[in-house]
Design a protein around this motif. Sequence first.
Motif, short mmCIF file in Angstrom:
data_model
loop_
_atom_site.label_atom_id
_atom_site.label_comp_id
_atom_site.label_asym_id
_atom_site.label_seq_id
_atom_site.Cartn_x
_atom_site.Cartn_y
_atom_site.Cartn_z
N ARG A 80 -27.40 -26.02 38.47
CA ARG A 80 -26.96 -25.58 37.14
C ARG A 80 -26.21 -24.26 37.25
O ARG A 80 -25.17 -24.07 36.59
N GLY B 53 -18.07 -16.13 35.29
CA GLY B 53 -19.01 -17.25 35.36
C GLY B 53 -20.34 -16.86 35.95
O GLY B 53 -21.39 -17.34 35.52
N ARG C 230 -22.70 -24.87 38.77
CA ARG C 230 -21.84 -25.60 37.86
C ARG C 230 -21.27 -24.67 36.79
O ARG C 230 -20.07 -24.70 36.48
N THR C 231 -22.14 -23.82 36.22
CA THR C 231 -21.69 -22.87 35.20
C THR C 231 -20.74 -21.85 35.79
O THR C 231 -19.70 -21.51 35.20
N ARG C 232 -21.05 -21.36 36.97
CA ARG C 232 -20.21 -20.35 37.62
C ARG C 232 -18.82 -20.90 37.94
O ARG C 232 -17.80 -20.24 37.72
N THR C 233 -18.77 -22.13 38.44
CA THR C 233 -17.49 -22.75 38.78
C THR C 233 -16.66 -23.02 37.53
O THR C 233 -15.44 -22.80 37.51
N ARG C 234 -17.31 -23.47 36.48
CA ARG C 234 -16.59 -23.82 35.26
C ARG C 234 -15.95 -22.61 34.59
O ARG C 234 -14.85 -22.70 34.03
N LEU C 235 -16.60 -21.46 34.67
CA LEU C 235 -16.13 -20.28 33.94
C LEU C 235 -15.45 -19.24 34.83
O LEU C 235 -15.02 -18.20 34.34
#
Length: 346
Positions: A296, A309, A299-304
């Motif tokens: 999780r 992120g 995923r958040t770090r990569t997306r933002l």
Amino acid sequence: MLHVGLDLSRTRVDVHVMNETGAPMLVTTAAPDAGGLASLAARIGAFEQPVTAAIESMTGARFVHDQLELLGWEVQVADAVKVKGLAPLAAKTDRIDAWVLAELSRRELVPAIWLPDPDVRAERERARWRLHLVRHRTALKNRIHAILMAFGHPCPVSDLFGAAGRRLLTGLALPEPWAGDVAAALRLIDDLDDQIADCEAALRRLGADHPYVPLLVTVPGIGPVLGYTIAAEIGDIARFATPKKLVGYTGLCPTVYQSGRRDHRNSLAKNGPKYLRWALIEAATHAARHPAYAERYQRTRTRLGKQRGARIARVDLARRLAEAIWFMLTTNKPFAPAGAVKPLAA
């Protein structure tokens, strides 16, 4: 019933007393010490009516609260920010503030905050004192780094204050008074290291007997010292009816501005104890590598994006940890990630 508004400053307490109809009964001041508050209670006691009072949350408010409750008053400590929202004023003086608090008490609109009992206050003080010492140590270390940069000395070691770093500092030819400043700062750092170690040993010892800490150390990223800090800042978990209530208390939720179809979310609310917020972010930093949360987080770090992120992902994990902590403490069970059949130890 008499309603009393108390506005506390460094040198006095401004007092406004009104009856049930809002008519003023007494407008006065008192000294903010035990003797002055006892004298105030005696003066208002001459009206021979029960008293309910309100005072804004600030340094010293708890002392006033405790003293007046011992004298038979019912006293609420009001959230200062919410008071301003309920009663915005065109003019502000201490007397007007006292009147506003009395009026809110009369209308039963005081935004009262929860006050921990003396045992919880003592727990918080122990944990916060350690953090206070750590901040002083960090400030001294930063000052030494700044002095080295000012004189063009790079730091080739990973830990300037370990054995190799100390040898490097000893061999530097800094001019006075900077050389003396570095030597004095190093002595203070050594003293603070000893005091912090003593604090941490005491927290580990006390945490072993705390009802919450043995459960909290099963959470990824939380050790005995951080667990004691979180337990002290939460206090009684029963005052939070749902996990969302606990998350809201941490101040880790974004502020929301909604109008019609527009829903704008801004920076974190940052209400509640800043020490609890710090502890959960610290735990999330370590929990990001745990199998329960690593996917999780990434995923958040990569997306933002890498920098923004990472910050948002840590806050997101901190909220998840707060929710997990609520379930653990209310059910008296160790950590288990969502969907797990068996508890998973950190």
